[in-house]
Design a protein around this motif. Structure first.
Motif, PDB file in Angstrom:
ATOM      1  N   SER A   1       0.834  -1.203   0.000  1.00 21.60           N
ATOM      2  CA  SER A   1       0.000   0.000   0.000  1.00 21.60           C
ATOM      3  C   SER A   1       0.870   1.256   0.000  1.00 21.60           C
ATOM      4  O   SER A   1       0.605   2.215  -0.736  1.00 21.60           O
ATOM      5  CB  SER A   1      -0.927  -0.008   1.225  1.00 21.60           C
ATOM      6  OG  SER A   1      -1.708   1.167   1.273  1.00 21.60           O
TER       7      SER A   1
ATOM      8  N   GLU B   1      -3.634   3.130   7.688  1.00 20.44           N
ATOM      9  CA  GLU B   1      -5.074   3.377   7.808  1.00 20.44           C
ATOM     10  C   GLU B   1      -5.838   2.680   6.689  1.00 20.44           C
ATOM     11  O   GLU B   1      -6.913   2.116   6.913  1.00 20.44           O
ATOM     12  CB  GLU B   1      -5.342   4.887   7.763  1.00 20.44           C
ATOM     13  CG  GLU B   1      -4.835   5.643   8.989  1.00 20.44           C
ATOM     14  CD  GLU B   1      -4.979   7.148   8.832  1.00 20.44           C
ATOM     15  OE1 GLU B   1      -5.499   7.593   7.789  1.00 20.44           O
ATOM     16  OE2 GLU B   1      -4.547   7.882   9.746  1.00 20.44           O
ATOM     17  N   THR B   2      -5.274   2.698   5.493  1.00 17.63           N
ATOM     18  CA  THR B   2      -5.906   2.039   4.357  1.00 17.63           C
ATOM     19  C   THR B   2      -6.014   0.543   4.568  1.00 17.63           C
ATOM     20  O   THR B   2      -7.064  -0.072   4.321  1.00 17.63           O
ATOM     21  CB  THR B   2      -5.124   2.323   3.062  1.00 17.63           C
ATOM     22  OG1 THR B   2      -5.074   3.731   2.835  1.00 17.63           O
ATOM     23  CG2 THR B   2      -5.753   1.622   1.873  1.00 17.63           C
TER      24      THR B   2
ATOM     25  N   SER C   1      -8.649  -0.165   7.255  1.00 17.77           N
ATOM     26  CA  SER C   1     -10.013   0.031   6.747  1.00 17.77           C
ATOM     27  C   SER C   1     -10.432  -1.131   5.854  1.00 17.77           C
ATOM     28  O   SER C   1     -11.565  -1.605   5.912  1.00 17.77           O
ATOM     29  CB  SER C   1     -10.091   1.346   5.959  1.00 17.77           C
ATOM     30  OG  SER C   1      -9.820   2.454   6.806  1.00 17.77           O
ATOM     31  N   THR C   2      -9.499  -1.573   5.020  1.00 18.59           N
ATOM     32  CA  THR C   2      -9.787  -2.695   4.129  1.00 18.59           C
ATOM     33  C   THR C   2     -10.068  -3.973   4.923  1.00 18.59           C
ATOM     34  O   THR C   2     -10.979  -4.729   4.612  1.00 18.59           O
ATOM     35  CB  THR C   2      -8.613  -2.927   3.173  1.00 18.59           C
ATOM     36  OG1 THR C   2      -8.380  -1.738   2.422  1.00 18.59           O
ATOM     37  CG2 THR C   2      -8.885  -4.090   2.224  1.00 18.59           C
TER      38      THR C   2
END
Length: 209
Positions: free
Chosen positions: A168, A200-201, A204-205
Motif C-alpha cells: 500500500s 489506515e488504508t 479500513s480494508t
C-alpha cells in the motif's frame, strides 16, 4: 527462467518496493531512517534507502555485536525478500521462486555495492563470532550458507508481518512527483505521513472484509 525485461514504470515499482523493504525493516529493527531515493539511468532504475545503522547501546560483548549484526543483515535481506514478493504479484508465483536470479541481479545503490555483497561480508564476521570448532559445518562457505538461511528465514517472517502495508505504501510513493522525470526523492517526513496513510488504508480494508 530469465527475469522479464520491464518498462521504466515497472522497474521503478520494483525498486520502490525493494527500498521500502529496507526502510520498513530498519524501523522494525530499531534503526533510525531517512529519505528514499530512486533514479532512472540508462534504461534502469536504482535506489537508496537511508538507514542510520548506529547501535542503540555500547557493543562491548560478543552477544551485543551478534545482535547488532543480525539486525543489520535482516535489513539488507529485506530488500530482496520484498522484491521476490513483488515479482510474484507482477508476474506470478513461478517467477517468484527464482530466488538465485533475483538475488544475483540486485538493485544497486549509490555506493555501487549490492545488498548481497554487504550482507555476505557481515555474515562472514558473524560466523567468526559464533564459530564453534565442533560444529558439523566446518568450512567458512558452509557456515556462511547455514547462517544465511537462518537469518533469511527470520527476516522473511518479519517482512510477512508488514508486507500488506508495504504494498500500500509503495503505491503511494510511486505517485509522488519526480524531479526532471528522472529522480524520485521522498523525505523522511513525507514517508512517515504516507506510512500512516497506508496503515489506515490497510486497517479500513481489513474491517470492510
Amino acid at each position: 527462467m530469465a527475469l522479464p525485461v520491464t518498462t521504466y514504470e515497472i522497474d521503478d515499482s520494483r525498486v520502490i518496493h525493494h527500498e521500502l523493504g529496507h526502510w520498513l525493516m530498519a524501523r522494525e529493527m530499531g534503526f533510525n531512517v531517512g529519505q528514499i531515493f530512486i533514479k532512472r539511468k540508462s534504461g534502469e532504475a536504482y535506489g537508496h534507502s537511508t538507514v542510520y545503522p548506529s547501535a542503540s547501546r555500547r557493543l562491548d560483548t560478543a552477544e551485543a555485536v551478534d545482535d547488532y549484526l543480525s539486525k543489520r543483515i535482516r535489513v539488507l535481506l529485506a530488500g530482496v525478500i520484498v522484491e521476490i514478493e513483488w515479482y510474484k504479484k507482477m508476474f506470478g508465483n513461478e517467477l517468484g521462486k527464482q530466488f538465485d536470479r533475483i538475488y544475483e541481479n540486485p538493485v544497486i545503490d549509490r555506493s555501487g555495492i549490492s545488498d548481497k555483497g554487504k550482507a555476505e561480508e557481515l555474515i562472514a564476521i558473524l560466523v567468526g563470532i559464533r564459530k564453534d570448532q565442533t560444529a558439523k559445518y566446518n568450512t567458512l562457505s558452509d557456515q556462511i550458507r547455514v547462517l544465511f538461511v537462518e537469518l533469511y528465514r527470520d527476516a522473511k517472517l518479519l517482512v510477512e508481518a508488514f508486507l500488506v502495508k508495504l504494498f500500500s505504501l509503495a503505491d503511494l510513493v510511486a505517485k509522488e512527483p519526480w524531479q526532471n522525470g528522472a529522480t524520485l526523492d521522498v523525505t523522511i517526513e513525507r514517508l512517515i505521513e504516507l506510512a500512516d496513510v497506508a496503515a489506515e488504508t490497510v486497517a479500513s480494508t481489513a474491517q470492510a472484509e
